[in-house]
Design an enzyme around this catalytic site. Structure first.
Site, short mmCIF file in Angstrom:
data_model
loop_
_atom_site.label_atom_id
_atom_site.label_comp_id
_atom_site.label_asym_id
_atom_site.label_seq_id
_atom_site.Cartn_x
_atom_site.Cartn_y
_atom_site.Cartn_z
N LYS A 294 0.85 -1.19 0.00
CA LYS A 294 0.00 0.00 0.00
C LYS A 294 0.89 1.25 0.00
CE LYS A 294 -3.84 -1.84 2.81
NZ LYS A 294 -4.92 -1.72 1.83
N ARG A 368 -9.86 -11.87 2.32
CA ARG A 368 -10.66 -12.97 1.79
C ARG A 368 -9.89 -14.30 1.84
NH1 ARG A 368 -11.42 -9.59 -3.63
NH2 ARG A 368 -11.33 -7.99 -2.01
N1 BES Z 1 -7.96 -3.92 4.63
C1 BES Z 1 -8.16 -3.54 3.27
C2 BES Z 1 -9.51 -2.84 3.05
C3 BES Z 1 -9.66 -1.48 3.68
C4 BES Z 1 -9.37 -0.35 2.96
C5 BES Z 1 -10.17 -1.35 4.95
C6 BES Z 1 -9.55 0.90 3.55
C7 BES Z 1 -10.34 -0.12 5.54
C8 BES Z 1 -10.04 1.01 4.84
C9 BES Z 1 -8.13 -4.78 2.38
O1 BES Z 1 -7.29 -5.79 2.80
C10 BES Z 1 -7.64 -4.35 1.04
O2 BES Z 1 -6.54 -3.89 0.97
N2 BES Z 1 -8.48 -4.49 0.03
C11 BES Z 1 -8.14 -4.12 -1.29
C12 BES Z 1 -8.63 -5.20 -2.23
C13 BES Z 1 -8.20 -5.02 -3.66
C14 BES Z 1 -6.70 -5.20 -3.78
C15 BES Z 1 -8.94 -6.03 -4.51
C16 BES Z 1 -8.83 -2.81 -1.62
O3 BES Z 1 -9.99 -2.63 -1.23
O4 BES Z 1 -8.21 -1.95 -2.21
MN MN Z 2 -5.30 -5.53 2.14
#
Ligand code: BES
Ligand code: MN
Ligand code: ZN
Length: 520
Positions: A294, A368
């Site tokens: 990230k 997931r």
């Molecule tokens: N933990 C994050 C989701 C999240 C984002 C929670 C912002 C709280 C605030 C999750 O693990 C994630 O990174 N999801 C990705 C999935 C994508 C790569 C398909 C996302 O939502 O960007």
């Molecule tokens: Mn994530």
């Protein structure tokens, strides 16, 4: 934590006395009237002490409406106006609950929080005067709401401050006729579960590793009636073939854990069947994204990514005290998601507990992967329902914001029951469709599925569609709380940081649970 008790007379020595006020503008009420309606009066109290007399001094000339409005008081929900006695305490705090029409427990929660926030920061007790027959709900529901709002309104996380902030009031006395005690007790217990979850989530990820989280939960559950706990270490996790949890944990120096807690109600004595609900919570104690790293900004709040685990484990911790009539299990897979030298790589394929293979094209879609295993374990228990709670997708925040969670699943009656519980609890859930048509979004070139959908398309649905492959035919609901899990500022009964969103909705849901027949 705030102590909340009921009384029939105003005790001595309180620092503030709250009086709920219904208020409406012209046209808001059915009869077209406008104005304030005091739901309790100091003058109506028996056993007036000098304290009450001092407070009553403020109100001998009941402030007229025009004056209150000039002070900026509208009696809108969540608002308050503090009237200070010239001769010292207590203050009288007018607490707006909004118009009579549509009054609900949530507005009482806000009133409870407004009182404990307005009562000042010198410690001591506050009192709240309540009517015998409160508008907006029966006495137990209103009592629970007041206790929740008042307690959570005083929540603070000061463990890391060298100089703690001044204390809120430490006691709330709810003064009225009728049976307020049990509702207040239940509200305080639900709030204690939420506060425990908030503490787990607010603790920095460096100090809240999977091992520490499991230990904290063990401390809280030890000695609880009818409640058991199992913690699986990395060897057990490997023996149990939890491929998703292992894949995510590979990149971290911290070993994963899987926590399983169960509450069995007394109703299950003998061979009577009581319904069984399995709660599953995402427990990523820190989400860096893994090798699909990230950006710095996206990582700042990622200690929050174990909120689902904190929520479901906190719920189990109060099932005995709340006499929840169903068997409740919580399963929480715990791991960091880090980009270490042994981390899974985009394109890697692993096999989940149920045998399905998943191609990991983005290591940041890790929730997931750990949930695939946890949901498989849940389905193996053949429960009456599975509810998972997860900060799963950024897309949830884009679609619905921070005020409402997304809800998807395979059983309409279960989703309806959850939505109603969320409405009562002030934790709103909104359905998104689990569209069959989008199943191909997660088709993989080489495996049974891939862990991401199409770029910028229906991200929350794609996540849920992957989870759906692990619950079999069990009625199941998925709550994506990515937005609501954290508050950006303190307001009402939320304080900046962890909200523990879901704890109170799930407790309400479990308390009233009726098994639905099958998945739809
Ligand atoms: N933990 C994050 C989701 C999240 C984002 C929670 C912002 C709280 C605030 C999750 O693990 C994630 O990174 N999801 C990705 C999935 C994508 C790569 C398909 C996302 O939502 O960007
Ligand atoms: Mn994530
Ligand atoms: Zn995550």
């Amino acid at each position: 934590m705030l102590e909340v008790v009921a009384a029939t007379t105003l005790p001595d020595g309180v620092v503030a006395v709250g009086i709920p006020v219904v208020g409406s503008a012209v046209g808001e009420e059915d009869d077209g009237t406008a104005g304030f309606e005091w739901l309790a009066r100091l003058g109506g109290l028996r056993g007036a002490t000098s304290d009450v007399a001092a407070a009553r001094g403020l109100l001998t000339e009941e402030p007229d409406e025009a004056w209150l409005r000039r002070q900026g008081f509208t009696a809108a929900k969540g608002t308050s106006l503090v009237l200070r006695a010239a001769s010292g305490p207590p203050s009288v705090v007018l607490l707006g609950v909004g118009p009579r029409a549509g009054l609900d427990p949530e507005r009482w929660r806000l009133a409870g929080a407004a009182l404990t926030r307005a009562a000042g920061d010198g410690g001591g007790a506050a009192a709240l005067l309540v009517p015998e027959d409160p508008p907006g709900g029966d006495v137990p529901a209103v009592a629970a709401a007041i206790a929740e709002g008042a307690t959570l309104g005083t929540y603070r996380f000061d463990a890391y401050r060298s100089v703690p902030r001044p204390e809120h009031v430490d006691r709330l006395v709810v003064v009225g006729r009728g049976d307020w005690s049990d509702g207040l007790r239940r509200g305080a217990v639900a709030a204690s579960a939420a506060a425990f979850a908030r503490d787990l989530v607010n603790t920095p990820a460096g100090d809240m590793t999977p091992r520490v989280l499991a230990e904290r939960v063990r401390e809280r559950l030890t000695g609880l009636d009818r409640t058991t706990l199992e913690v699986w270490d990395e060897d057990r996790i490997a023996d149990e073939r939890l491929g998703g949890l292992l894949a995510v944990a590979r990149g971290s120096a911290e070993p994963p854990r899987l926590v399983r807690a169960t509450y069995t109600p007394p109703e299950s004595e003998g061979d009577r069947h009581v319904p069984h609900v399995v709660l599953v919570g995402k427990g990523i104690t820190f989400d860096s994204g893994g090798l699909s790293l990230k950006p710095a900004e996206g990582m700042m709040a990622m200690k929050t990514d174990m909120s689902g685990a904190a929520v479901v484990l906190s719920v189990v911790s109060v099932c005995a005290e709340l006499r929840v009539p169903v068997k409740v299990s919580a399963i929480a897979p715990l791991s960091e998601n880090m980009p270490g030298g042994r981390a899974q790589k985009p394109g890697d394929v692993f096999r989940a507990r149920n045998g399905a293979s998943i191609e990991v094209l983005n290591t940041d879609a890790e929730g997931r992967l750990v949930l695939a295993d946890a949901l498989s374990l849940a389905a193996e228990l053949s429960p009456d329902a599975i509810v998972d709670v997860a900060t799963l997708t950024g897309a949830q925040v884009i679609a619905l914001g921070k005020g409402v969670a997304a809800m998807l699943g395979n059983a309409p009656a279960l989703l309806d029951a959850l939505q109603a519980a969320g409405e009562r609890a002030g934790e709103r859930l909104w359905p998104l469709p689990l569209l069959d048509d989008y199943r191909e979004h997660i088709d993989s070139e080489i495996a049974d599925m891939k862990n991401i959908g199409r770029p910028r398309e229906a991200g929350t649905i794609a996540g849920a569609l992957l989870l759906a492959r692990f619950v079999g035919k069990v009625p199941w609901a998925h709550l994506d709380i990515a937005g609501p899990a954290r508050a950006d500022e303190s307001s009402g009964y939320l304080s900046k940081g962890a909200t523990a969103f879901g704890v109170r909705a799930l407790l309400d849901f479990l308390t009233r649970y009726q098994p639905a027949r099958t998945a739809g």
